[in-house]
Scaffold this active site. Structure first.
Site, PDB file in Angstrom:
ATOM      1  N   ARG A  88     -12.870  23.586  32.082  1.00 30.10           N
ATOM      2  CA  ARG A  88     -11.503  24.126  32.049  1.00 30.10           C
ATOM      3  C   ARG A  88     -11.493  25.543  32.634  1.00 30.10           C
ATOM      4  O   ARG A  88     -10.621  25.912  33.407  1.00 30.10           O
ATOM      5  CB  ARG A  88     -10.961  24.161  30.599  1.00 30.10           C
ATOM      6  CG  ARG A  88     -10.711  22.775  30.010  1.00 30.10           C
ATOM      7  CD  ARG A  88      -9.917  22.844  28.711  1.00 30.10           C
ATOM      8  NE  ARG A  88     -10.589  23.529  27.636  1.00 30.10           N
ATOM      9  CZ  ARG A  88     -11.413  22.969  26.744  1.00 30.10           C
ATOM     10  NH1 ARG A  88     -11.660  21.664  26.809  1.00 30.10           N
ATOM     11  NH2 ARG A  88     -11.981  23.682  25.781  1.00 30.10           N
ATOM     12  N   LYS A 178       6.210  31.080  26.377  1.00 27.08           N
ATOM     13  CA  LYS A 178       6.877  29.813  26.671  1.00 27.08           C
ATOM     14  C   LYS A 178       6.855  28.922  25.434  1.00 27.08           C
ATOM     15  O   LYS A 178       5.856  28.869  24.719  1.00 27.08           O
ATOM     16  CB  LYS A 178       6.147  29.105  27.811  1.00 27.08           C
ATOM     17  CG  LYS A 178       6.611  27.677  27.986  1.00 27.08           C
ATOM     18  CD  LYS A 178       5.637  26.805  28.724  1.00 27.08           C
ATOM     19  CE  LYS A 178       5.593  25.449  28.074  1.00 27.08           C
ATOM     20  NZ  LYS A 178       5.003  24.421  28.932  1.00 27.08           N
ATOM     21  N   GLY A 304       7.490  15.673  36.519  1.00 36.34           N
ATOM     22  CA  GLY A 304       6.964  14.402  37.015  1.00 36.34           C
ATOM     23  C   GLY A 304       7.486  14.050  38.398  1.00 36.34           C
ATOM     24  O   GLY A 304       7.144  13.004  38.952  1.00 36.34           O
ATOM     25  N   TYR A 391       2.607  17.933  26.504  1.00 36.64           N
ATOM     26  CA  TYR A 391       1.989  19.061  27.179  1.00 36.64           C
ATOM     27  C   TYR A 391       0.843  19.662  26.414  1.00 36.64           C
ATOM     28  O   TYR A 391       0.788  19.636  25.237  1.00 36.64           O
ATOM     29  CB  TYR A 391       3.038  20.152  27.485  1.00 36.64           C
ATOM     30  CG  TYR A 391       2.796  20.656  28.853  1.00 36.64           C
ATOM     31  CD1 TYR A 391       3.122  19.866  29.944  1.00 36.64           C
ATOM     32  CD2 TYR A 391       2.137  21.846  29.069  1.00 36.64           C
ATOM     33  CE1 TYR A 391       2.829  20.283  31.212  1.00 36.64           C
ATOM     34  CE2 TYR A 391       1.844  22.274  30.348  1.00 36.64           C
ATOM     35  CZ  TYR A 391       2.197  21.478  31.410  1.00 36.64           C
ATOM     36  OH  TYR A 391       1.884  21.882  32.672  1.00 36.64           O
TER      37      TYR A 391
HETATM   38  P1  13P Z   1       5.757  20.327  34.821  1.00 32.57           P
HETATM   39  O1  13P Z   1       6.158  21.141  36.028  1.00 32.57           O
HETATM   40  O2  13P Z   1       4.479  19.574  35.028  1.00 32.57           O
HETATM   41  O3  13P Z   1       6.868  19.469  34.307  1.00 32.57           O
HETATM   42  O4  13P Z   1       5.418  21.396  33.683  1.00 32.57           O
HETATM   43  C1  13P Z   1       6.202  21.568  32.573  1.00 32.57           C
HETATM   44  C2  13P Z   1       5.800  22.743  31.778  1.00 32.57           C
HETATM   45  O5  13P Z   1       6.423  22.983  30.763  1.00 32.57           O
HETATM   46  C3  13P Z   1       4.687  23.607  32.209  1.00 32.57           C
HETATM   47  O6  13P Z   1       4.676  24.843  31.549  1.00 32.57           O
END
Ligand code: 13P
Length: 391
Positions: A88, A178, A304, A391
């Site tokens: 990672r 976030k 997606g 996520y």
């Molecule tokens: P995506 O652009 O893969 O939908 O990512 C969503 C997200 O919340 C990343 O922080």
């Protein structure tokens, strides 16, 4: 959650800070003595506004690399790598040491592990970003769990201890946060799920601002479903109305937040796809109806869509001036080709970094409304939709 409209001083501007209410005074001839309160001034207000502005700067957007360890493991598995801390770290190092990244990228969202990591040469990832004038951010939610009493929907955890975690993240160099919660159209969405999503986002936003972090407000309306675009518009309007209601109730400073909406598209399984012009028309209509111009930036998620599709849709939204900076905060639509190019091999790092710059530059041009899809690779046109994505 009782209505507190009398404390909504002027949440759309920072002028509410430090105002004292006169409600505690007994008015002449009145026999009722109301509770006294005052709103607390945040020492961070100017800094929050500045941070949000610098992230929402022309031709730049956010690189989201805040996949949880489990989700990052899925990405690594797609190129046959084990989900170890070393792998990672190596993958994030590749992304964060891309020379010239700051020309197109203004912020990067980390998962907690990454915030505390360094390159193999010992340079903190946070400093790699600072050198490129990129603001470090942090995912602070603790993920989704089933919402009892709903229609198989979920709610987002993470408010417990959020203030102290946020203060720690600030010390470590993070300047924005976030919180991603989701709303599912095929599951309703129920009023309960929408209210819970909106309230959680608003509490998180207030706590983030109190600790110096610009909150990215992300109620992701999942692409899952076979519904038409009009149904997505209807749900998005309902969700954002509720989100802004509770943001105001919580005295969140609108100039010091960023939004991360889904684009308004038909469900992924709908029989017809929408053109970029249609997606732009619906999405901007929804945002103009719901988002005050005090908000500095709208940073879309890709959800997606293929890399090319996400860029084309963003470009279509920037064909005429908007009240806010309209840009990207993509994970999948920035990383897909990078990962495939890298394959975990040191000899591919340079090529993978170049492919990141190609995507970052394409989205930068789309932010300015100047992107053309000519010459896009076949790989960039492949969709990345996964049902029930976490996520
Ligand atoms: P995506 O652009 O893969 O939908 O990512 C969503 C997200 O919340 C990343 O922080």
């Amino acid at each position: 959650m009782a209505s507190a409209s009398f404390v909504k001083l002027n949440a759309a501007s920072s002028s509410w800070m430090g105002q004292k209410s006169s409600l505690g005074k007994r008015s002449p001839g009145s026999s009722t003595c109301r509770v006294s309160f005052s709103t607390r001034a945040s020492s961070y207000t100017d800094e929050l506004v500045q941070t949000a502005k610098s992230i929402a700067s022309p031709g730049r957007g956010i690189l989201a690399i805040d996949e949880s360890n489990a989700t990052c493991g899925k990405r690594l598995a797609s190129i046959s790598l084990d989900n170890t801390e070393t792998n990672r770290q190596a993958y994030r190092q590749l992304l964060l040491t891309t020379p010239g990244l700051g020309e197109y990228i203004s912020g990067a969202i980390f998962f907690e592990e990454t915030l505390y990591q360094s390159t193999t040469d010992g340079k903190k990832f946070v400093d790699c970003l600072r050198d490129e004038n990129i603001v470090p951010g942090i995912k602070v939610d603790k993920g989704l769990v089933p919402l009892p009493g709903s229609n198989n929907e979920s709610w987002c955890q993470g408010l417990d201890g959020l203030a102290s975690r946020s203060a720690e993240y600030y010390k470590q160099g993070a300047r924005f946060a976030k919180w991603r919660t989701v709303v599912s159209i095929p599951c309703g969405p129920s009023d309960l799920a929408i209210k819970e999503a909106a309230w959680g986002l608003a509490r998180y936003a207030a706590i983030s601002q109190d600790n110096g972090l610009v909150p990215i407000v992300e109620p992701e309306i999942l692409l899952d479903g076979d519904h038409p675009i009009d149904r997505t518009l209807e749900v998005a309007e309902k969700v954002w109305a509720e989100v802004f209601y509770y943001l105001a109730e919580n005295n969140v400073v609108f100039e010091g937040i960023l939004l991360k909406p889904s684009m308004v598209t038909p469900g992924a399984e709908h029989k017809e796809k929408a053109s970029p012009d249609t997606v732009a028309k619906y999405t901007l209509k929804m945002l103009k109806r719901r988002v005050p111009p005090a908000v500095p930036g709208i940073m879309f998620l890709s959800g997606g869509q293929s890399e090319a599709e996400a860029t084309l849709n963003l470009n279509a939204m920037n064909q005429s001036p908007n009240p806010w900076h309209v840009s990207f905060s993509y994970a999948r639509a920035l990383q897909n080709t990078v990962l495939k190019t890298w394959q975990g091999r040191p000899e591919n790092v340079e090529a993978a970094q170049k492919s990141l710059l190609v995507r970052a530059k394409a989205n930068s041009l789309a932010q300015l409304g100047r992107y053309s899809a000519e010459g896009e690779s076949e790989e960039a046109k492949k969709g990345m939709f996964v049902k029930g994505y976490t996520y």
